[in-house]
Design an enzyme around this catalytic site. Sequence first.
Site, PDB file in Angstrom:
ATOM      1  N   ALA A   1     -13.723   8.414 -66.341  1.00 36.86           N
ATOM      2  CA  ALA A   1     -14.069   8.412 -64.917  1.00 36.86           C
ATOM      3  C   ALA A   1     -15.400   9.107 -64.670  1.00 36.86           C
ATOM      4  CB  ALA A   1     -12.959   9.076 -64.112  1.00 36.86           C
ATOM      5  N   ASP A   2     -15.568  10.297 -65.208  1.00 40.96           N
ATOM      6  CA  ASP A   2     -16.818  11.030 -65.014  1.00 40.96           C
ATOM      7  C   ASP A   2     -18.001  10.276 -65.605  1.00 40.96           C
ATOM      8  OD1 ASP A   2     -15.954  13.400 -63.635  1.00 40.96           O
ATOM      9  OD2 ASP A   2     -15.001  14.042 -65.475  1.00 40.96           O
ATOM     10  N   SER A   3     -17.805   9.705 -66.796  1.00 43.01           N
ATOM     11  CA  SER A   3     -18.910   9.031 -67.484  1.00 43.01           C
ATOM     12  C   SER A   3     -19.329   7.758 -66.754  1.00 43.01           C
ATOM     13  CB  SER A   3     -18.514   8.702 -68.922  1.00 43.01           C
ATOM     14  OG  SER A   3     -18.220   9.885 -69.645  1.00 43.01           O
TER      15      SER A   3
ATOM     16  N   THR B   1     -18.898   7.199 -63.647  1.00 40.83           N
ATOM     17  CA  THR B   1     -19.506   7.642 -62.387  1.00 40.83           C
ATOM     18  C   THR B   1     -20.974   7.975 -62.601  1.00 40.83           C
ATOM     19  OG1 THR B   1     -17.411   8.484 -61.529  1.00 40.83           O
ATOM     20  CG2 THR B   1     -19.415   9.350 -60.546  1.00 40.83           C
ATOM     21  N   GLY B   2     -21.286   8.609 -63.735  1.00 44.05           N
ATOM     22  CA  GLY B   2     -22.687   8.880 -64.050  1.00 44.05           C
ATOM     23  C   GLY B   2     -23.508   7.609 -64.141  1.00 44.05           C
TER      24      GLY B   2
END
Length: 403
Positions: A168-170, A172-173
């Site tokens: 999710a974080d990646s 999003t980046g």
Amino acid sequence: MTSPLHQLKIIELGHVIAGPLSTSLLSDFGADVIKIEAPNRTDMMRDLGPKAGDGVGVWWKTLGRNKKILSLDWKSGEGRDILRRLVESADVLVENFRPGVLERAGVGPETLHKWNPDLVILRVSGYGQGGPMRDVPAFGRAAEAMSGLAHLTGFADGPPMHPGFPAADSTTGLMGALGIMIALFAREKGIARGQVVDLAVFEALLRLMDYPVPALTGANLSPRRNGLRQPMDFAPGGMFRTTDGVWVTVSAGSAETAQRLLRAVGGDVLADDPRFATLGEMSQHMAVVFDAINDFVTQHTLAEVEAEFAHHDAVASRVLSVEEIVTNEQIRHRGDIVSVEGEQTQVIGPIPHLSATPGELRWLGRPPGADSRSILRNLGYDDDRITALCEAGFVGVDGSETQ
């Protein structure tokens, strides 16, 4: 060679992964990124996870790559003035605090756009800047759950599972970097001035998980996790283990490639079976196909599987470990794992590969306050004033920085 983004100035108020990765991706192609950390509270990625031989966190080394580091209490009066000077000449500001943090500090988008109407502002938060879940705290795993990814990962009779990296974080980046570039393009073409890019952490995965939604709403099909097979395996494939203990993934994306795959594992009898004449018909008998592939792979070594698949121009790919990734000849040939002089730690290099203006890894993550003095000098502060700001606790400098 001039980097394609060498004139792009970005201020990063982000922390951890989602916001910082978006600026990291752009820094690879020359963007001038100033990452701001509070003097008494640095980014947790400096300390989270394993440490390199020099004692620096390896995740920080790559997330902080190519960035200048300013140690600044931007919520203080003096710090706000410095932030304003930075914003006035910047193109982009990135933040990933909870909604309302910037507003409570008096530097929300309205204020930022008064300082610089052309500023593009990327705001990353758990669930977005509005809505009933606006103020609910969230991390990447919560976003993976909300996007549906966890629900579709794992075995049918087992629990939902998270992937083996911060998906999710990646993502999003990645989506954040895309949003920034779209907003900058709109600004360049005179379509809009500075925009706010409002990105929730679950939304990037949700966009990439698009297929289950039309499957449900358009075809009344509700995908379910399916172990070593895809939740919606309308083409042959899956994960299988050879007799010498190597996992391979097998896949086909068209009727033609599926026929080649079936011929590799079962010969003409299987490939010419009328049940498998088209992908549509094949999808009605996917368990039979899966079992045929499994029977073949589990009775042969990796070398035998690769040889047979190559003979039929079918796809069976070895599942690489991290150790195998860093020694893989194709990855090495592509230059996808890189390092900088004086650093033992290697990281994934700039991607994608541009023919005329390729990206560049200039340095890995620097110490807290590493560039504070030089940044403030560029803003017109003399050394006495910088020293006074440091003594008051508004600014921090790295002791090893050139005085």
